[in-house]
Design an enzyme around this catalytic site. Structure first.
Site, PDB file in Angstrom:
ATOM      1  N   GLU A 113       0.920  -1.027  -0.033  1.00 21.89           N
ATOM      2  CA  GLU A 113      -0.045   0.035   0.033  1.00 21.89           C
ATOM      3  C   GLU A 113       0.914   1.386  -0.096  1.00 21.89           C
ATOM      4  O   GLU A 113       1.930   1.185   0.325  1.00 21.89           O
ATOM      5  CB  GLU A 113      -0.994  -0.113   1.156  1.00 21.89           C
ATOM      6  CG  GLU A 113      -1.875  -1.179   1.133  1.00 21.89           C
ATOM      7  CD  GLU A 113      -2.954  -1.349   2.253  1.00 21.89           C
ATOM      8  OE1 GLU A 113      -2.647  -0.256   3.179  1.00 21.89           O
ATOM      9  OE2 GLU A 113      -3.798  -2.045   2.402  1.00 21.89           O
ATOM     10  N   HIS A 242      -9.043   9.884   3.948  1.00 27.05           N
ATOM     11  CA  HIS A 242      -8.766   8.640   3.010  1.00 27.05           C
ATOM     12  C   HIS A 242      -9.093   9.229   1.652  1.00 27.05           C
ATOM     13  O   HIS A 242     -10.020   9.997   1.401  1.00 27.05           O
ATOM     14  CB  HIS A 242      -9.774   7.401   3.140  1.00 27.05           C
ATOM     15  CG  HIS A 242      -9.022   6.393   2.659  1.00 27.05           C
ATOM     16  ND1 HIS A 242      -9.195   6.043   1.160  1.00 27.05           N
ATOM     17  CD2 HIS A 242      -8.529   5.468   2.950  1.00 27.05           C
ATOM     18  CE1 HIS A 242      -9.020   5.014   1.018  1.00 27.05           C
ATOM     19  NE2 HIS A 242      -8.357   4.277   1.879  1.00 27.05           N
ATOM     20  N   ARG A 288      -0.781   9.054   2.208  1.00 24.38           N
ATOM     21  CA  ARG A 288      -2.459   9.219   2.051  1.00 24.38           C
ATOM     22  C   ARG A 288      -2.261  10.923   1.754  1.00 24.38           C
ATOM     23  O   ARG A 288      -3.262  11.353   1.221  1.00 24.38           O
ATOM     24  CB  ARG A 288      -2.998   8.695   3.177  1.00 24.38           C
ATOM     25  CG  ARG A 288      -3.484   7.427   2.871  1.00 24.38           C
ATOM     26  CD  ARG A 288      -4.296   6.529   4.062  1.00 24.38           C
ATOM     27  NE  ARG A 288      -4.551   5.369   3.630  1.00 24.38           N
ATOM     28  CZ  ARG A 288      -5.067   4.407   4.601  1.00 24.38           C
ATOM     29  NH1 ARG A 288      -5.463   4.848   5.792  1.00 24.38           N
ATOM     30  NH2 ARG A 288      -5.314   3.320   4.244  1.00 24.38           N
ATOM     31  N   HIS A 349     -11.068   9.923   7.652  1.00 22.35           N
ATOM     32  CA  HIS A 349     -10.655   8.248   7.977  1.00 22.35           C
ATOM     33  C   HIS A 349     -10.253   7.931   9.245  1.00 22.35           C
ATOM     34  O   HIS A 349     -10.640   6.992   9.830  1.00 22.35           O
ATOM     35  CB  HIS A 349      -9.866   8.007   6.790  1.00 22.35           C
ATOM     36  CG  HIS A 349      -9.825   6.448   6.595  1.00 22.35           C
ATOM     37  ND1 HIS A 349     -10.778   5.645   6.679  1.00 22.35           N
ATOM     38  CD2 HIS A 349      -8.422   5.918   6.645  1.00 22.35           C
ATOM     39  CE1 HIS A 349     -10.070   4.134   6.488  1.00 22.35           C
ATOM     40  NE2 HIS A 349      -8.712   4.419   6.355  1.00 22.35           N
ATOM     41  N   ARG A 384      -0.375   8.743   9.364  1.00 22.19           N
ATOM     42  CA  ARG A 384      -0.277   7.334   9.836  1.00 22.19           C
ATOM     43  C   ARG A 384       0.203   6.576   8.481  1.00 22.19           C
ATOM     44  O   ARG A 384      -0.610   6.643   7.448  1.00 22.19           O
ATOM     45  CB  ARG A 384      -1.693   6.788  10.104  1.00 22.19           C
ATOM     46  CG  ARG A 384      -1.924   5.080  10.529  1.00 22.19           C
ATOM     47  CD  ARG A 384      -3.300   4.830  10.832  1.00 22.19           C
ATOM     48  NE  ARG A 384      -4.184   5.052   9.777  1.00 22.19           N
ATOM     49  CZ  ARG A 384      -4.631   4.154   9.107  1.00 22.19           C
ATOM     50  NH1 ARG A 384      -4.308   2.874   9.109  1.00 22.19           N
ATOM     51  NH2 ARG A 384      -5.850   4.601   8.064  1.00 22.19           N
TER      52      ARG A 384
END
Length: 539
Positions: A113, A242, A288, A349, A384
């Protein structure tokens, strides 16, 4: 009514359940959860759990990826501890009976990811959270030392300080937790839950924002309760949006996992042009915060309502097999992801901040612990890394359980003589519930418009002015009328909104998830530090 146990757990996601199962081996546990036991953010987690499980990967790589994404605010000692625990905590889940995807031959099928340098995301198709929640609920429900209270919501923490003030006595142990007042949302009765140790595992606060990937229960209850009790709160300005939620009026909260981009999906504008190469060297695998800011910028300069995520160039059978849940849900909304791009928008998110803890999940109040998204452990820093959240919950629930085993024999359990039952005073049933629904909508819209992906001081000051007025209304309403879950959630999202606004105003720079157009550069000289606040002031 009084409920006594050695340990009180608020929350039934991965953090709360895994902790409860471990402490139940030597203690009695009352576990309180706001709705059904399975209604959690854990259950909705699609991507997986980050852990070093491949011979090509190393702890050092995972540590460095986490520190890089954390933009200078991740605590290196915490990052090392959490990453090192990964393989063992995964093995515990497997031993309990969790099933993860296996690749052809042997070994786990590991995904990659955004922000990760290697494939290290262990998953169960695209429903990892549901699989983990399934096995933990099954084990906890069957454990003789665990009693689960569904449809129960924490009202306020009970602290020794409050009890001492009430009795006019002074002691040296004021800042300690004795349990919580808890609303039975079915009956409207507030019960008194007393315990030697209280664990907050109440999850996140995505419902503070108008658009969120979070379930309806994510109203920041644990953070708000801890703040009202005087515990330290940290880094609430770092809200992760997100990048890709499905854009459809009926698709409430439906997340399109980052794992799609890990498998080759490309973000495109409405003309079908890929755009991430203009924003980051990693293109669609950028962290992100970069992707969310890029999409936000594309939407603002184009006036479009959404962008598009395209994986239709990949083999259709592979897509259906790798993402069966996402594929099926998108079909129900009229989109075939094997043939066409999916319309997507960012949504709130994950809260990287929360109740400040040490390496064992201890808060600044004795006997009060916090684990999972409700906490600020030092792992995530300013942003994160994808799929580190479930890993953090596993590691810190383990750490907190070890601490409980050590200190529980020395603790004196609170009892009915020390703590009075809840007193509603002269409160009556409300005949003006529109106040709750109106303020609920206003807070969420205000936070989206003024305290979202891109901020300015002017917007933040407007938000602060509005939240001050709204909180005055809520406070008056709270003390005049009998409490309901809707009123408690409103009070909590207002408190969390205030914390996010105040901390965002305090950080005069742009770092990670906090982007302020008035201060577009990172400032390590003045702001390479956590933002720490309690009801007593800044720390």
């Amino acid at each position: 009514m009084y409920h006594l146990s050695h340990v009180l757990v608020l929350g039934s996601g991965l953090a709360g359940l895994s902790y409860a199962l471990k402490v139940a081996e030597f203690a009695t546990v009352n576990l309180v959860t706001k709705r059904e036991v399975t209604e959690t953010s854990t259950r909705m987690a699609q991507g997986g759990i980050a852990a070093v499980l491949s011979p090509e990967d190393k702890f050092e790589y995972h540590i460095q990826d986490t520190l890089t994404v954390g933009e200078g605010l991740s605590h290196p000692d915490i990052v090392e501890m959490v990453v090192a625990q990964g393989p063992e905590r995964i093995q515990e889940l497997v031993t309990l009976g969790a099933h993860f995807d296996i690749r052809a031959g042997n070994g786990f099928d590991l995904a990659r990811e955004g922000g990760h340098s290697h494939r290290r995301i262990i998953h169960a198709h695209d429903m990892t959270g549901a699989e983990v929640e399934r096995i933990l609920v099954e084990k906890a429900s069957a454990h003789p030392n665990i009693q689960i209270f569904e449809d129960h919501m924490g009202v306020d923490l009970i602290t020794r300080e409050k009890m001492v003030r009430r009795g006019g006595i002074v002691t040296n142990a004021e800042e300690s937790c004795l349990g919580a007042y808890v609303l039975n949302t079915k009956t409207g009765v507030v019960d008194t839950f007393l315990a030697a140790i209280t664990l907050l595992a109440t999850g996140g606060a995505g419902k503070v924002y108008l658009y969120t990937s979070n379930p309806d229960v994510s109203t920041g209850d644990g953070v708000a309760m801890a703040y009202r009790a005087g515990a330290w709160i940290g880094n609430m300005e770092f809200v992760q949006f997100h990048p890709t939620c499905l854009f459809h009026p009926a698709a409430k909260n439906f997340l399109i996992s980052e794992a799609l981009r890990g498998e080759g999906a490309i973000l495109k504008d409405r003309q079908g042009r890929a755009f991430m190469e203009r924003y980051h060297a990693l293109k669609d695998l950028a962290p992100r915060d970069v992707v969310a800011q890029a999409i936000d910028h594309e939407l603002k300069i184009s006036g479009a309502e959404c962008v598009y995520l395209d994986i239709s160039h990949k083999d259709a059978d592979f897509v259906r097999k790798r993402f069966p849940n996402i594929y099926q849900n998108c079909l129900e909304f009229g989109f075939d992801m094997t043939k066409e791009p999916l319309p997507v928008v960012p949504a709130a998110h994950y809260i990287c901040g929360g109740v400040v803890t040490d390496a064992s999940g201890r808060t600044t109040h004795d006997n009060l612990f916090a684990v999972g998204e409700v906490s600020m452990t030092g792992l995530h820093g300013a942003n994160r890394l994808a799929s580190n959240s479930l890993l953090e919950a596993l590691a810190f629930s383990h750490q907190a359980a070890l601490a409980a085993k050590e200190i529980l024999p020395r603790l004196r359990e609170p009892n009915e003589s020390l703590v009075p039952e809840w007193n509603p005073g002269g409160a009556t049933d409300s005949d003006d519930a529109v106040v709750v629904s109106h303020n609920w909508d206003e807070i969420r819209r205000m936070m989206w418009n003024y305290v979202g992906i891109v901020r300015t001081d002017r917007r933040l000051h407007r938000a602060q002015h509005r939240i001050d007025l709204i909180q005055q209304e809520i406070n008056e309403y709270y003390w005049n009328f009998l409490i309901t879950s809707d009123l408690l959630e409103l009070r909590n999202i207002a408190t969390v909104a205030e914390l996010i606004i105040r901390m965002a105003l305090n950080r005069k720079e742009s770092r990670g998830l906090h982007y302020n157009q008035d201060y577009p550069q990172r400032d390590d000289v003045n702001f390479k530090r956590d933002t720490l606040l309690s009801s007593g002031g800044w720390h």
